[in-house]
Design a protein around this motif. Structure first.
Motif, PDB file in Angstrom:
ATOM      1  N   LEU A 258       1.998  28.067 -30.012  1.00 20.39           N
ATOM      2  CA  LEU A 258       1.987  26.738 -29.404  1.00 20.39           C
ATOM      3  C   LEU A 258       3.276  25.984 -29.722  1.00 20.39           C
ATOM      4  O   LEU A 258       3.920  25.409 -28.831  1.00 20.39           O
ATOM      5  CB  LEU A 258       0.778  25.944 -29.902  1.00 20.39           C
ATOM      6  N   ARG A 259       3.645  25.995 -30.967  1.00 16.75           N
ATOM      7  CA  ARG A 259       4.838  25.253 -31.380  1.00 16.75           C
ATOM      8  C   ARG A 259       6.101  25.858 -30.786  1.00 16.75           C
ATOM      9  O   ARG A 259       7.033  25.133 -30.398  1.00 16.75           O
ATOM     10  CB  ARG A 259       4.908  25.202 -32.900  1.00 16.75           C
ATOM     11  N   ALA A 260       6.123  27.201 -30.683  1.00 19.03           N
ATOM     12  CA  ALA A 260       7.276  27.850 -30.073  1.00 19.03           C
ATOM     13  C   ALA A 260       7.417  27.472 -28.604  1.00 19.03           C
ATOM     14  O   ALA A 260       8.539  27.455 -28.057  1.00 19.03           O
ATOM     15  CB  ALA A 260       7.157  29.365 -30.213  1.00 19.03           C
ATOM     16  N   ALA A 261       6.290  27.130 -27.971  1.00 19.74           N
ATOM     17  CA  ALA A 261       6.305  26.741 -26.557  1.00 19.74           C
ATOM     18  C   ALA A 261       6.508  25.236 -26.388  1.00 19.74           C
ATOM     19  O   ALA A 261       6.460  24.727 -25.259  1.00 19.74           O
ATOM     20  CB  ALA A 261       4.995  27.167 -25.892  1.00 19.74           C
ATOM     21  N   VAL A 265       1.280  20.571 -32.636  1.00 19.10           N
ATOM     22  CA  VAL A 265      -0.042  20.640 -33.267  1.00 19.10           C
ATOM     23  C   VAL A 265      -0.024  19.613 -34.384  1.00 19.10           C
ATOM     24  O   VAL A 265       0.640  19.791 -35.406  1.00 19.10           O
ATOM     25  CB  VAL A 265      -0.339  22.045 -33.815  1.00 19.10           C
ATOM     26  N   ASN A 266      -0.757  18.529 -34.188  1.00 18.47           N
ATOM     27  CA  ASN A 266      -0.687  17.394 -35.110  1.00 18.47           C
ATOM     28  C   ASN A 266      -1.745  17.444 -36.212  1.00 18.47           C
ATOM     29  O   ASN A 266      -1.668  16.680 -37.172  1.00 18.47           O
ATOM     30  CB  ASN A 266      -0.835  16.087 -34.328  1.00 18.47           C
ATOM     31  N   GLY A 267      -2.716  18.330 -36.041  1.00 18.68           N
ATOM     32  CA  GLY A 267      -3.790  18.413 -37.021  1.00 18.68           C
ATOM     33  C   GLY A 267      -3.732  19.699 -37.829  1.00 18.68           C
ATOM     34  O   GLY A 267      -2.652  20.224 -38.126  1.00 18.68           O
ATOM     35  N   GLN A 268      -4.888  20.219 -38.143  1.00 15.36           N
ATOM     36  CA  GLN A 268      -4.996  21.405 -38.980  1.00 15.36           C
ATOM     37  C   GLN A 268      -5.760  22.498 -38.240  1.00 15.36           C
ATOM     38  O   GLN A 268      -6.372  22.267 -37.194  1.00 15.36           O
ATOM     39  CB  GLN A 268      -5.723  21.060 -40.286  1.00 15.36           C
TER      40      GLN A 268
END
Length: 461
Positions: A258-261, A265-268
């Motif tokens: 997700l982060r690479a895209a 992601v703000n949670g855990q």
């Protein structure tokens, strides 16, 4: 001269070198098998008539032949059209993944057969979010509660739990619930993991050497998923290691993708049960068929597939489709066996894969379930899930010669002191269903089993 010839024939026979065609009794009586117990049953597939029987009612440890029972029972309870569906959804800004116990999600062998590239499951979720214009999520919630949280069977050998064949069974499985550790020597010893992740911690105690073979192993510590890798490394070597809490690996890899895209992601990563009555906005469904699972289960003896089948049977027959478990699933499997007229005295069911030594099955049980599956509309497809002689799976290296190559389909089994083989012989006289079970044998027992199978195929009992 004659005396010397008789001596040579006796010696060769003792080591499995056979002149002519031995009978089954002669194979069993080979000197190196004096401590082995053989149980055998061969029946005609069309009418069930017994062609050869030896101790066929005696319950024995089945080893991986237990997978045949799990497979047949799964078809009975789930149906041939069953599809494993792992669902991704949005809920209150969080990304939710609801597991279905799919044992071949992220399995490279299944993905290759399906033409799917590595990481396709994460790509599907990312694309679904992008299509909806989602640029950030809160928590990533993993619902693995389709299965209960008893991921390790109590009867499995404790010293083998880091082996791929004894991996944990989870409601969210990924990459066979293993990572591959690759050790190499580039001046100093180095370690890499496949897939790359920061869920598993590796502590290197490797020693780079310039002489001798590489000998490397990974060992669990008191901290879950903290592995100590030690040994000598000369040339590059790689091996698979089963991990703990495998749903966490799926979550870790998903967040990285997700982060690479560019999706924040703000949670855990949170693992909890998500009641289906809660408001969920479905975005993607990741699927594999029951046949995908059965192919890996029987052809390649994939233990996770068999254990997941048992728990899936349980979950799908539990109100709320939750907490699939071994005891309930195996009780249902026993009821299936009863529908075939099999008496409870002929079986003990303890796990789905046969790793447990508490399982007991007779040859009569194994031939009955094979014949039941064989006679179903999907019978030919079921036979195709078995390893094919001289071609693939666990008997790809056996039976290369005509007429056996491609005409014997079966499931092998092995744990210490136990070797088994059950399946179908496709002979010119018609198909024959067989089961051969042994205990107390040795490294040469497998050759005896193969030779017995040939006699069954030939009809020269």
């Amino acid at each position: 001269m004659k005396r010397h010839l008789i001596y040579l024939i006796t010696v060769f026979a003792a080591y499995g070198v056979v002149f002519g065609s031995e009978s089954i009794m002669q194979i069993i009586a080979r000197p190196h098998q004096k401590n082995a117990v053989f149980c055998i049953l061969a029946v005609r597939a069309d009418d069930g008539k017994a062609l050869y029987s030896r101790n066929a009612q005696n319950p024995m440890i089945p080893a991986s032949n237990m997978k045949l029972v799990s497979s047949a029972a799964a078809l009975y309870y789930l149906g041939a059209d069953y599809v494993y569906q792992t669902r991704a959804a949005l809920q209150d800004g969080n990304l939710v993944v609801i597991g279905a116990g799919d044992p071949v999600l992220g399995d490279a062998a299944v993905d290759a057969c399906s033409g799917r590239k590595d990481g396709w499951a994460f790509d599907a979720i990312v694309c679904a979010l992008q299509d909806k214009g989602v640029t950030q999520v809160g928590d990533v919630i993993l619902d693995s509660f389709f299965f209960d949280q008893n991921r390790v069977h109590l009867s499995w050998p404790a010293d083998q739990l880091n082996q791929w064949y004894a991996c944990e069974t989870s409601g969210i499985n990924y990459n066979r619930n293993c990572v591959r550790i690759v050790a190499s020597r580039n001046g100093a010893a180095t370690l890499e993991m496949e897939p790359d992740n920061d869920y598993i911690e590796l502590v290197s105690q490797l020693r780079a050497v310039t002489r001798g073979a590489s000998a490397v192993g990974a060992y669990r510590t008191n901290t879950p998923n903290r592995l100590t890798v030690r040994g000598n490394i000369n040339k590059e070597t790689g091996f698979d290691v089963a991990i703990e809490r495998p749903s966490g690996l799926f979550g870790n890899l998903l967040v990285r993708r997700l982060r690479a895209a560019g999706i924040a992601v703000n949670g855990q990563i949170v693992e909890r049960y998500v009641p289906q009555r809660e408001s969920l906005a479905a975005i993607a469904t990741l699927t594999n068929t029951l046949w995908d699972v059965l192919d890996r289960c029987n052809k390649d003896s994939f233990g996770l597939a068999a254990e997941s089948l048992i728990k899936t049977i349980s979950a799908e027959n539990t109100q709320g489709r939750i907490n699939g478990e071994w005891p309930h699933g195996l009780t249902l499997v026993g009821r299936y066996l009863n529908t075939l007229g099999i008496d409870d005295a002929q079986f003990v069911l303890d796990d789905g894969s046969g790793l447990s030594r508490k399982n007991r099955l007779s040859c009569s049980v194994l031939t009955a379930i094979l014949r039941d599956a064989y006679q179903k509309p999907y019978g030919q497809r079921f036979v195709e899930t078995l390893a094919e002689a001289g071609v693939d799976g666990t008997i790809g290296k056996y039976f290369h010669e005509a007429p056996y190559r491609g005409n014997i389909c079966g499931k092998t089994g092995y744990i210490a002191g136990v070797r088994t083989f059950s399946g179908v012989c496709k002979t010119p006289r018609g198909d024959i269903i067989f089961s051969i079970m042994t205990e107390g044998g040795n490294s040469m027992t497998r050759q005896c089993i193969n030779d017995i199978t040939k006699r069954i195929f030939d009809g020269t009992f």
